[in-house]
Design a protein around this motif. Structure first.
Motif, PDB file in Angstrom:
ATOM      1  N   GLY A  92       0.822  -1.202   0.000  1.00  0.00           N
ATOM      2  CA  GLY A  92       0.000   0.000   0.000  1.00  0.00           C
ATOM      3  C   GLY A  92       0.856   1.252   0.000  1.00  0.00           C
ATOM      4  N   ILE A  93       0.188   2.396   0.025  1.00  0.00           N
ATOM      5  CA  ILE A  93       0.899   3.672  -0.021  1.00  0.00           C
ATOM      6  C   ILE A  93       1.564   3.953   1.323  1.00  0.00           C
ATOM      7  N   SER A  94       2.860   4.199   1.281  1.00  0.00           N
ATOM      8  CA  SER A  94       3.622   4.536   2.479  1.00  0.00           C
ATOM      9  C   SER A  94       4.193   5.938   2.313  1.00  0.00           C
ATOM     10  N   ASN A  95       4.821   6.455   3.351  1.00  0.00           N
ATOM     11  CA  ASN A  95       5.478   7.768   3.227  1.00  0.00           C
ATOM     12  C   ASN A  95       6.487   7.753   2.085  1.00  0.00           C
ATOM     13  N   TYR A  96       7.240   6.647   2.000  1.00  0.00           N
ATOM     14  CA  TYR A  96       8.265   6.567   0.962  1.00  0.00           C
ATOM     15  C   TYR A  96       7.631   6.585  -0.430  1.00  0.00           C
ATOM     16  N   SER A  97       6.657   5.703  -0.655  1.00  0.00           N
ATOM     17  CA  SER A  97       6.061   5.599  -1.991  1.00  0.00           C
ATOM     18  C   SER A  97       5.300   6.867  -2.363  1.00  0.00           C
ATOM     19  N   ALA A  98       4.667   7.512  -1.370  1.00  0.00           N
ATOM     20  CA  ALA A  98       3.905   8.731  -1.658  1.00  0.00           C
ATOM     21  C   ALA A  98       4.825   9.855  -2.117  1.00  0.00           C
ATOM     22  N   ILE A  99       5.984   9.981  -1.489  1.00  0.00           N
ATOM     23  CA  ILE A  99       6.945  11.012  -1.901  1.00  0.00           C
ATOM     24  C   ILE A  99       7.605  10.611  -3.213  1.00  0.00           C
ATOM     25  N   TYR A 100       7.981   9.347  -3.329  1.00  0.00           N
ATOM     26  CA  TYR A 100       8.638   8.818  -4.527  1.00  0.00           C
ATOM     27  C   TYR A 100       7.778   9.042  -5.773  1.00  0.00           C
ATOM     28  N   ASP A 101       6.478   8.780  -5.651  1.00  0.00           N
ATOM     29  CA  ASP A 101       5.578   8.897  -6.795  1.00  0.00           C
ATOM     30  C   ASP A 101       4.982  10.292  -6.947  1.00  0.00           C
ATOM     31  N   GLY A 102       5.367  11.226  -6.071  1.00  0.00           N
ATOM     32  CA  GLY A 102       4.859  12.582  -6.186  1.00  0.00           C
ATOM     33  C   GLY A 102       3.422  12.735  -5.740  1.00  0.00           C
ATOM     34  N   ILE A 103       2.923  11.789  -4.953  1.00  0.00           N
ATOM     35  CA  ILE A 103       1.533  11.834  -4.483  1.00  0.00           C
ATOM     36  C   ILE A 103       1.398  12.722  -3.252  1.00  0.00           C
ATOM     37  N   ALA A 104       2.403  12.695  -2.396  1.00  0.00           N
ATOM     38  CA  ALA A 104       2.350  13.444  -1.139  1.00  0.00           C
ATOM     39  C   ALA A 104       2.280  14.945  -1.402  1.00  0.00           C
ATOM     40  N   THR A 105       1.375  15.625  -0.692  1.00  0.00           N
ATOM     41  CA  THR A 105       1.269  17.069  -0.803  1.00  0.00           C
ATOM     42  C   THR A 105       2.368  17.722   0.051  1.00  0.00           C
ATOM     43  N   GLN A 106       2.610  19.004  -0.189  1.00  0.00           N
ATOM     44  CA  GLN A 106       3.605  19.710   0.615  1.00  0.00           C
ATOM     45  C   GLN A 106       3.191  19.749   2.078  1.00  0.00           C
ATOM     46  N   GLN A 107       1.888  19.852   2.328  1.00  0.00           N
ATOM     47  CA  GLN A 107       1.395  19.862   3.709  1.00  0.00           C
ATOM     48  C   GLN A 107       1.693  18.532   4.390  1.00  0.00           C
ATOM     49  N   GLN A 108       1.508  17.425   3.666  1.00  0.00           N
ATOM     50  CA  GLN A 108       1.803  16.107   4.226  1.00  0.00           C
ATOM     51  C   GLN A 108       3.306  15.943   4.475  1.00  0.00           C
ATOM     52  N   ILE A 109       4.112  16.414   3.554  1.00  0.00           N
ATOM     53  CA  ILE A 109       5.566  16.340   3.711  1.00  0.00           C
ATOM     54  C   ILE A 109       6.018  17.166   4.909  1.00  0.00           C
ATOM     55  N   ASP A 110       5.432  18.367   5.065  1.00  0.00           N
ATOM     56  CA  ASP A 110       5.779  19.223   6.198  1.00  0.00           C
ATOM     57  C   ASP A 110       5.428  18.549   7.515  1.00  0.00           C
ATOM     58  N   LEU A 111       4.309  17.841   7.529  1.00  0.00           N
ATOM     59  CA  LEU A 111       3.886  17.160   8.751  1.00  0.00           C
ATOM     60  C   LEU A 111       4.846  16.027   9.106  1.00  0.00           C
ATOM     61  N   ILE A 112       5.266  15.264   8.095  1.00  0.00           N
ATOM     62  CA  ILE A 112       6.250  14.202   8.331  1.00  0.00           C
ATOM     63  C   ILE A 112       7.522  14.786   8.922  1.00  0.00           C
ATOM     64  N   ALA A 113       7.977  15.887   8.331  1.00  0.00           N
ATOM     65  CA  ALA A 113       9.222  16.513   8.768  1.00  0.00           C
ATOM     66  C   ALA A 113       9.109  17.104  10.162  1.00  0.00           C
ATOM     67  N   SER A 114       8.056  17.889  10.412  1.00  0.00           N
ATOM     68  CA  SER A 114       7.926  18.552  11.705  1.00  0.00           C
ATOM     69  C   SER A 114       7.729  17.550  12.832  1.00  0.00           C
ATOM     70  N   SER A 115       6.998  16.471  12.557  1.00  0.00           N
ATOM     71  CA  SER A 115       6.790  15.438  13.571  1.00  0.00           C
ATOM     72  C   SER A 115       8.106  14.744  13.920  1.00  0.00           C
ATOM     73  N   ALA A 116       8.905  14.464  12.881  1.00  0.00           N
ATOM     74  CA  ALA A 116      10.191  13.808  13.106  1.00  0.00           C
ATOM     75  C   ALA A 116      11.117  14.689  13.940  1.00  0.00           C
ATOM     76  N   VAL A 117      11.185  15.965  13.573  1.00  0.00           N
ATOM     77  CA  VAL A 117      12.056  16.888  14.306  1.00  0.00           C
ATOM     78  C   VAL A 117      11.605  17.017  15.750  1.00  0.00           C
ATOM     79  N   ALA A 118      10.306  17.145  15.977  1.00  0.00           N
ATOM     80  CA  ALA A 118       9.786  17.295  17.338  1.00  0.00           C
ATOM     81  C   ALA A 118      10.145  16.090  18.198  1.00  0.00           C
ATOM     82  N   SER A 119      10.005  14.899  17.648  1.00  0.00           N
ATOM     83  CA  SER A 119      10.287  13.690  18.410  1.00  0.00           C
ATOM     84  C   SER A 119      11.771  13.552  18.727  1.00  0.00           C
ATOM     85  N   VAL A 120      12.622  13.788  17.726  1.00  0.00           N
ATOM     86  CA  VAL A 120      14.071  13.669  17.924  1.00  0.00           C
ATOM     87  C   VAL A 120      14.567  14.677  18.954  1.00  0.00           C
TER      88      VAL A 120
END
Length: 375
Positions: A128-156
């Motif tokens: 199914g669609i994962s973060n990797y495949s969504a970005i790889y195939d250009g499906i992920a929106t900028q808002q979704q990408i920002d959420l992935i990034a901000s969540s990762a930074v906050a946790s780290v």
């Protein structure tokens, strides 16, 4: 005379004990013990990661091994890293708080963290669609990408601040990107699209490094850049890397044909090979593990004034096995990286707040970062 010899031996033993600091770990499979992991149903216990190699060489004390239960599983007492962890699950499982508690109860003085690669794990498209495949195939929106990034930074940043607040000497790694792995290339063969994922990961790692070094005040071991320097950019990847005068196979998988692994054919993997990966095409083999260990030990030496003896290039090759160790010719690590050394991958903190201020400052820094990103 006999009494004098006994006293000297006792002093030497005490010195050896002092020279072996108690080190804990949090993160994913790059720190979780290989003897407690499987790859396609086959144990990885023929290989070791950098943390295990440091323990085996007597450079650190990670506590006894045992069955600890829960999300922790088994392994060394001070190692809370769990294969498959993401930045979010590290927080959810409480890896950081559990290790922070051990700082006072078990006398842990040092800690390492590697987390983030699995936030864009390259699950096969059939899953199914994962973060990797969504970005790889250009499906992920900028808002979704920002959420992935901000969540990762906050946790780290949150985990690092908690650990720093415990008083432990901490080094956090900027994690490698999955696009270099044979597993990824098999399911996602387009280098241009793999670069899309790499760009996203590079962006959030850059933000995390700023927060870690300038707000929390901890050093970063830049494994992301190290692996990029070794493997090269997508579309112009390096096939080999010379270490100790030996050409490592950067696409090799534990001395076996990766097609046999994927097809389920019989195979017998080994660490005694110049291959950079183990048979699953995901986890680094011993030689890469030795280099990762050296980056961490360099960081402790330079930032915290420790005196770890790094693995020599000859020793790193020998970590793989006798056949590889016998191939050593001369030191070539730095030359292969255009003059860089392990020190080149240590990012020192530019601000070191008081421990009781670390959490508050980290939170403030994250709010600022998120506001800046929204603008």
């Amino acid at each position: 005379m006999r009494h004098t010899v006994c006293v000297l031996l006792c002093l030497l033993s005490a010195s050896a004990a002092i020279a072996q600091p108690r080190m804990g770990a949090v993160g994913d499979s790059l720190l979780d013990e290989h003897f407690d992991q499987d790859g396609f149903g086959l144990s990885l216990d023929y290989s070791k990661n950098g943390f295990e190699l440091m323990v085996e060489a007597g450079k650190i004390d990670a506590g006894p091994t045992g069955m600890w239960g829960g999300t922790r599983g088994s392994g060394y007492e001070y190692n809370w890293a769990l294969a498959g962890s993401t930045t979010g699950s590290l927080i959810g499982d409480g890896q950081h708080t559990s290790l922070a508690n051990q700082v006072s109860t078990a006398g842990i003085s040092h800690a390492v963290m590697i987390i983030g690669s699995n936030d864009t794990f390259p699950f096969p498209p059939s899953a199914g669609i994962s973060n990797y495949s969504a970005i790889y195939d250009g499906i992920a929106t900028q808002q979704q990408i920002d959420l992935i990034a901000s969540s990762a930074v906050a946790s780290v940043v949150g985990a690092a601040a908690e650990l720093k607040n415990s008083g432990v000497n901490l080094i956090v790694a900027a994690p490698p990107e999955y696009g270099i792995a044979p597993f990824t290339k098999n399911f996602y063969p387009d280098p241009v699209k793999r670069e899309r994922v790499d760009d996203v990961m590079e962006s959030w790692i850059s933000e995390a490094v700023i927060q870690l070094t300038e707000v929390v005040g901890v050093p970063v071991a830049d494994l992301y850049t190290l692996t990029k320097d070794i493997w090269g950019d997508h579309g112009s990847e390096n096939a080999t890397f010379e270490l100790g005068g030996v050409q490592l196979n950067l696409n090799g998988t534990g001395g076996v044909d990766y097609n046999d692994v994927l097809l389920g054919n019989p195979f017998t993997p080994t660490s005694d090979t110049v291959d950079a990966f183990v048979h699953d095409g995901i986890h680094p083999n011993n030689v890469i593990g030795g280099m990762i260990a050296n980056v961490f030990m360099t960081g402790f030496n330079e930032i915290y004034g420790e005196s770890f003896d790094l693995f020599s290039e000859e020793e790193i090759l020998a970590l793989a096995g006798p056949n590889v160790g016998a191939m050593y010719d001369s030191d070539t690590f730095s030359a292969s990286l255009g003059g860089k050394t392990y020190s080149s991958y240590i990012i020192a903190p530019t601000a070191i707040p008081e421990p009781n201020m670390a959490l508050a400052m980290a939170a403030f820094g994250l709010v600022t970062a998120i506001r800046r990103r929204r603008r």
